[in-house]
Design a protein around this motif. Sequence first.
Motif, PDB file in Angstrom:
ATOM      1  N   ILE A  37      -7.888   3.836   2.339  1.00 45.07           N
ATOM      2  CA  ILE A  37      -7.941   3.328   3.706  1.00 45.07           C
ATOM      3  C   ILE A  37      -7.406   4.446   4.593  1.00 45.07           C
ATOM      4  N   SER A  38      -7.655   4.385   5.868  1.00 42.02           N
ATOM      5  CA  SER A  38      -7.126   5.398   6.764  1.00 42.02           C
ATOM      6  C   SER A  38      -6.748   4.752   8.078  1.00 42.02           C
ATOM      7  N   GLY A  39      -5.641   5.166   8.617  1.00 40.56           N
ATOM      8  CA  GLY A  39      -5.222   4.663   9.920  1.00 40.56           C
ATOM      9  C   GLY A  39      -3.721   4.631  10.034  1.00 40.56           C
ATOM     10  N   ASN A  40      -3.235   4.673  11.264  1.00 38.43           N
ATOM     11  CA  ASN A  40      -1.796   4.609  11.491  1.00 38.43           C
ATOM     12  C   ASN A  40      -1.319   3.171  11.356  1.00 38.43           C
ATOM     13  N   PRO A  41      -0.229   2.966  10.608  1.00 36.87           N
ATOM     14  CA  PRO A  41       0.338   1.635  10.495  1.00 36.87           C
ATOM     15  C   PRO A  41       1.104   1.265  11.765  1.00 36.87           C
ATOM     16  N   ALA A  42       1.402  -0.026  11.915  1.00 37.75           N
ATOM     17  CA  ALA A  42       2.147  -0.482  13.089  1.00 37.75           C
ATOM     18  C   ALA A  42       3.633  -0.168  12.982  1.00 37.75           C
ATOM     19  N   GLY A  46       0.816  -1.205   0.000  1.00 33.76           N
ATOM     20  CA  GLY A  46       0.000   0.000   0.000  1.00 33.76           C
ATOM     21  C   GLY A  46       0.851   1.256   0.000  1.00 33.76           C
ATOM     22  N   LEU A  47       0.192   2.363   0.316  1.00 35.05           N
ATOM     23  CA  LEU A  47       0.835   3.671   0.312  1.00 35.05           C
ATOM     24  C   LEU A  47       0.678   4.321   1.671  1.00 35.05           C
ATOM     25  N   TYR A  48       1.798   4.784   2.218  1.00 28.59           N
ATOM     26  CA  TYR A  48       1.803   5.547   3.457  1.00 28.59           C
ATOM     27  C   TYR A  48       2.040   7.010   3.104  1.00 28.59           C
ATOM     28  N   GLU A  49       1.476   7.887   3.912  1.00 31.29           N
ATOM     29  CA  GLU A  49       1.688   9.321   3.743  1.00 31.29           C
ATOM     30  C   GLU A  49       2.162   9.894   5.075  1.00 31.29           C
ATOM     31  N   PHE A  50       3.244  10.670   5.023  1.00 31.08           N
ATOM     32  CA  PHE A  50       3.762  11.296   6.234  1.00 31.08           C
ATOM     33  C   PHE A  50       2.802  12.396   6.659  1.00 31.08           C
ATOM     34  N   ASP A  51       2.323  12.323   7.914  1.00 31.07           N
ATOM     35  CA  ASP A  51       1.407  13.354   8.414  1.00 31.07           C
ATOM     36  C   ASP A  51       1.920  14.023   9.691  1.00 31.07           C
ATOM     37  N   GLY A  52       3.063  13.569  10.200  1.00 32.79           N
ATOM     38  CA  GLY A  52       3.654  14.195  11.386  1.00 32.79           C
ATOM     39  C   GLY A  52       2.887  13.985  12.664  1.00 32.79           C
ATOM     40  N   GLY A  53       2.028  12.965  12.716  1.00 29.70           N
ATOM     41  CA  GLY A  53       1.184  12.739  13.880  1.00 29.70           C
ATOM     42  C   GLY A  53       1.879  12.188  15.101  1.00 29.70           C
ATOM     43  N   ALA A  98       6.373   5.327  13.537  1.00 33.24           N
ATOM     44  CA  ALA A  98       5.185   4.872  12.799  1.00 33.24           C
ATOM     45  C   ALA A  98       3.992   5.813  12.976  1.00 33.24           C
ATOM     46  N   ALA A  99       3.904   6.490  14.118  1.00 29.71           N
ATOM     47  CA  ALA A  99       2.788   7.408  14.361  1.00 29.71           C
ATOM     48  C   ALA A  99       2.842   8.647  13.459  1.00 29.71           C
ATOM     49  N   ASN A 100       3.974   8.886  12.802  1.00 27.88           N
ATOM     50  CA  ASN A 100       4.087   9.998  11.853  1.00 27.88           C
ATOM     51  C   ASN A 100       3.512   9.648  10.479  1.00 27.88           C
ATOM     52  N   TRP A 101       3.100   8.409  10.285  1.00 29.29           N
ATOM     53  CA  TRP A 101       2.616   7.938   8.988  1.00 29.29           C
ATOM     54  C   TRP A 101       1.141   7.553   9.065  1.00 29.29           C
TER      55      TRP A 101
END
Length: 160
Positions: A51-56, A21-28, A37-40
């Motif tokens: 899809i939406s959600g933080n990956p592990a 899949g595709l991850y996007e950096f959101d700085g979370g 991982a919480a930044n993605w």
Amino acid sequence: MTFVFLVFGLWTTVSYGQLDGLYEFDGGGDGTSWDDAANWEQVLDPNGNPISGNPATPPDIFTSADIPFAGVLIDNSMPGQTARNVNIGTGKRVGSLTISGGSVTLGDPNIGADGSGANLGVLSLYDGTLNAGDDITVGADSVGIMIMSGGAASTGDDFS
């Protein structure tokens, strides 16, 4: 004979694998670290569906990544980072990745990947290592800037 075929068939699957899949950096997470991982956020599943959600975990060799966020960092505390295709600067906004130590292996880094041409992408390499398995493209679809004052960069194919 069938056994040998199955072994090679499994080997091929493990070697290439399906894109996760595709991850996007959101700085979370901490706001800057590639390896947090919480930044993605996972924005596409392996089939290309939203899809939406933080990956592990942060991106890996089976995950593509978009960086529409300025200030993403890889440093000495982050050796062995990976991702398949990485777009720095996207249709959402300007993006930047700074490598000040550690190492990252990417399939195809695209620096300046906004198809509309509006958002800049910047890759700064001060120390550490950038290994591209295929191409490094600066100015893929918008303005791209690569600053290299130290470290090492290598490509398996083209530098454009």
